[in-house]
Design a protein around this motif. Structure first.
Motif, PDB file in Angstrom:
ATOM      1  N   CYS A  90       0.829  -1.212   0.000  1.00  0.00           N
ATOM      2  CA  CYS A  90       0.000   0.000   0.000  1.00  0.00           C
ATOM      3  C   CYS A  90       0.861   1.258   0.000  1.00  0.00           C
ATOM      4  N   GLN A  98      -8.388  -5.599   0.739  1.00  0.00           N
ATOM      5  CA  GLN A  98      -8.080  -5.372   2.151  1.00  0.00           C
ATOM      6  C   GLN A  98      -9.351  -5.341   2.987  1.00  0.00           C
ATOM      7  N   GLU A  99     -10.405  -4.737   2.452  1.00  0.00           N
ATOM      8  CA  GLU A  99     -11.682  -4.726   3.167  1.00  0.00           C
ATOM      9  C   GLU A  99     -12.200  -6.145   3.354  1.00  0.00           C
ATOM     10  N   SER A 122      -7.732  -1.970  -2.230  1.00  0.00           N
ATOM     11  CA  SER A 122      -8.622  -1.492  -1.173  1.00  0.00           C
ATOM     12  C   SER A 122      -9.762  -2.475  -0.935  1.00  0.00           C
ATOM     13  N   ASP A 148      -5.140   0.449  -7.035  1.00  0.00           N
ATOM     14  CA  ASP A 148      -5.448   0.965  -5.703  1.00  0.00           C
ATOM     15  C   ASP A 148      -6.859   0.549  -5.271  1.00  0.00           C
ATOM     16  N   ASN A 149      -7.806   0.670  -6.198  1.00  0.00           N
ATOM     17  CA  ASN A 149      -9.185   0.284  -5.893  1.00  0.00           C
ATOM     18  C   ASN A 149      -9.282  -1.211  -5.602  1.00  0.00           C
TER      19      ASN A 149
END
Length: 187
Positions: free
Chosen positions: A19, A93-94, A90, A86-87
């Protein structure tokens, strides 16, 4: 229990490092793209235009028909690729961080993050080595079993020798066979 804790610590550390690398790359790519666009007098995708029809600080209206060409294409492609990654990271990771998530889901998300990080590193290596060979600019897009490399040359065309050099670089850096490598010249 100790092995599990170590593994989770390593995975979490890798996720944080990925990240951080993605954020730094995105930050500096955006700055370079903006600087290149300002020098060329073109507009960056997503750049704000005021209601008056003028950009922040601009004195003349923006030409909305401007098309990305040359180095602007490469900056835009890198920025778009980075935003998509990046999306994806993300979302992964969620999924991994949800309290009610199954361990297999968390493991799969962590593996996917590592794969995306690997793609990012391999793309950067290919791009850097291709430009080091004297080509004007380069952008690479890696998938599961293929890589596409877009190269800018002074003439706008690629010779058989150019394709062979770039294919060799891509094969060496990615481990993919020549059949999984697509090379094209930027117009």
């Amino acid at each position: 229990m100790s092995a599990r804790w170590k593994r989770n610590t390593v995975v979490a550390t890798m996720a944080v490092l990925v990240c951080a690398a993605v954020a730094l790359n995105w930050k500096y790519s955006g700055r370079e793209a903006l600087k290149d666009a300002e020098e060329a007098g073109t507009k960056i995708l997503g750049e704000a235009t005021l209601v008056s029809g003028q950009e922040d600080g601009a004195e003349t209206p923006v030409d909305e028909t401007a098309v990305y060409t040359g180095s602007d294409y490469f900056a835009s492609a890198r920025l778009t690729r980075q935003q998509a990654r990046d999306n994806a990271i993300s979302l992964l990771q969620e999924a991994a961080g949800q309290e009610d998530a199954d361990q297999s889901v968390a493991n799969e998300a962590s593996e996917s993050i590592q794969v995306l990080a690997s793609y990012t590193l391999k793309e950067a290596q290919v791009e850097n080595l291709v430009t080091a060979k004297g080509y004007t600019d380069c952008v690479a897009f890696m998938g599961d079993d293929s890589i596409s490399v877009v190269v800018s040359t002074e003439t706008g065309e690629l010779t058989g020798e150019d394709v062979a050099k770039i294919t060799d670089i891509a094969m060496t850096e990615t481990g993919l066979p020549a059949s999984g490598i697509k090379i094209m010249a930027a117009n």
